[in-house]
Design a protein around this motif. Sequence first.
Motif, PDB file in Angstrom:
ATOM      1  N   ALA A   7       0.834  -1.203   0.000  1.00 52.99           N
ATOM      2  CA  ALA A   7       0.000   0.000   0.000  1.00 52.99           C
ATOM      3  C   ALA A   7       0.866   1.250   0.000  1.00 52.99           C
ATOM      4  CB  ALA A   7      -0.945  -0.014   1.195  1.00 52.99           C
ATOM      5  N   SER A   8       1.946   1.220  -0.753  1.00 58.66           N
ATOM      6  CA  SER A   8       2.865   2.347  -0.948  1.00 58.66           C
ATOM      7  C   SER A   8       3.803   2.600   0.229  1.00 58.66           C
ATOM      8  CB  SER A   8       2.109   3.639  -1.283  1.00 58.66           C
ATOM      9  OG  SER A   8       1.370   3.485  -2.480  1.00 58.66           O
ATOM     10  N   GLU A  37      10.384  10.522   2.604  1.00 56.96           N
ATOM     11  CA  GLU A  37       9.231  10.508   1.702  1.00 56.96           C
ATOM     12  C   GLU A  37       7.916  10.682   2.448  1.00 56.96           C
ATOM     13  OE1 GLU A  37       7.224   7.753  -1.815  1.00 56.96           O
ATOM     14  OE2 GLU A  37       9.076   7.119  -0.836  1.00 56.96           O
ATOM     15  N   HIS A  38       7.680   9.844   3.473  1.00 61.90           N
ATOM     16  CA  HIS A  38       6.402   9.973   4.176  1.00 61.90           C
ATOM     17  C   HIS A  38       6.456   9.612   5.650  1.00 61.90           C
ATOM     18  CE1 HIS A  38       6.759   5.880   2.859  1.00 61.90           C
ATOM     19  NE2 HIS A  38       6.275   6.110   1.666  1.00 61.90           N
ATOM     20  N   GLY A  39       7.625   9.338   6.206  1.00 63.51           N
ATOM     21  CA  GLY A  39       7.741   9.169   7.646  1.00 63.51           C
ATOM     22  C   GLY A  39       7.189   7.872   8.200  1.00 63.51           C
ATOM     23  N   GLY A 229       0.533  11.798  -1.585  1.00 70.76           N
ATOM     24  CA  GLY A 229      -0.433  11.447  -2.617  1.00 70.76           C
ATOM     25  C   GLY A 229      -1.842  11.244  -2.110  1.00 70.76           C
ATOM     26  N   GLY A 230      -2.082  11.497  -0.826  1.00 72.75           N
ATOM     27  CA  GLY A 230      -3.397  11.316  -0.228  1.00 72.75           C
ATOM     28  C   GLY A 230      -3.395  10.218   0.818  1.00 72.75           C
ATOM     29  N   TRP A 231      -4.561   9.896   1.343  1.00 75.45           N
ATOM     30  CA  TRP A 231      -4.684   8.870   2.372  1.00 75.45           C
ATOM     31  C   TRP A 231      -4.493   7.484   1.777  1.00 75.45           C
ATOM     32  CZ3 TRP A 231      -4.754   9.630   7.442  1.00 75.45           C
ATOM     33  CH2 TRP A 231      -5.114  10.902   7.937  1.00 75.45           C
ATOM     34  N   PRO A 261       0.683  12.857   9.521  1.00 75.08           N
ATOM     35  CA  PRO A 261      -0.650  12.608  10.083  1.00 75.08           C
ATOM     36  C   PRO A 261      -1.149  11.209   9.730  1.00 75.08           C
ATOM     37  CG  PRO A 261      -0.568  14.765   9.022  1.00 75.08           C
ATOM     38  CD  PRO A 261       0.695  14.043   8.642  1.00 75.08           C
ATOM     39  N   HIS A 262      -1.836  10.607  10.666  1.00 76.66           N
ATOM     40  CA  HIS A 262      -2.432   9.290  10.448  1.00 76.66           C
ATOM     41  C   HIS A 262      -3.673   9.168  11.321  1.00 76.66           C
ATOM     42  CE1 HIS A 262       0.715   9.082  13.539  1.00 76.66           C
ATOM     43  NE2 HIS A 262       0.018   8.123  14.118  1.00 76.66           N
TER      44      HIS A 262
END
Length: 277
Positions: A7-8, A37-39, A229-231, A261-262
């Motif tokens: 899932a990326s 990239e996204h933590g 890129g979104g959720w 954020p999550h």
Amino acid sequence: MSTSSSASLPVIDVSALVAGTPKRIAVADGIGAACREHGFFYVSGHGVDAALVARLEALSHRFFDLPEDIKMQWRMALGGRAWRGYFPLGGELTSGRPDWKEGLYLGTELAPDHPRVAAHMPVHGGNLFPDAPGLEDFRATILEYMREVRQLGHRLMEGIALSLNLPASYFSDRYTADPLILFRIFNYPTQAVPDGVDAPWGVGEHTDYGLLTILHQDTVGGLAVHTPGGWIEAPPVPGTFVCNIGDMLDRMTGGLYKSTPHRVIRNTSGRDRLSFP
């Protein structure tokens, strides 16, 4: 070091980092790329005993299956400044709205005569270990789990240091030799939210405030991450932990490594969901 994606989010085999072999540099590079990239990233090859995790899951289910009045014997109000104990469904807020989960807050076990406890330092002290019938091994299992995951945390921070072109011991030398450990056992029930309770999420959107979060989630899933890129979903991957950067490391790296954020969707699976951040 092997890297794949789910899932990326990358799945990083950290066995070389855990073993301290020369291949740990390649692992560190993978961790650094994920942090920039996204933590968020998964770790496999971490060395934490699967049987220990399974035992903690079984005991946690036993605890949460108890009637609420029994669980409230270990309520957080009794933990005082140590910030330990049980909170009931809807008893924790994110952005002012109740989360639809219950949980047990724990941390490094410190005796009353420990200097930090004697000085009344917040978030330091003893745990409120549930000791109901059937939970005789709960205390020992929790403490063993915290020891093993703490060691994994030290190895991951070595990898993060190497990814920043710093000595492997950079963080332990300055900050984390005696880390503040906050361990939570969360249960997301599959039951409906009662009328009049505004709890749209398992946990609402937030970032973590610490340095590094190491999360075990069971097979139910529900974690979602807000990537550029979104959720996207971060579904359970057997034998892995999910790791994410907290606000402290984001601040320390000037935003190079991202505290992302999550959230957790409300559980409608038909089975209660456990997670261990």
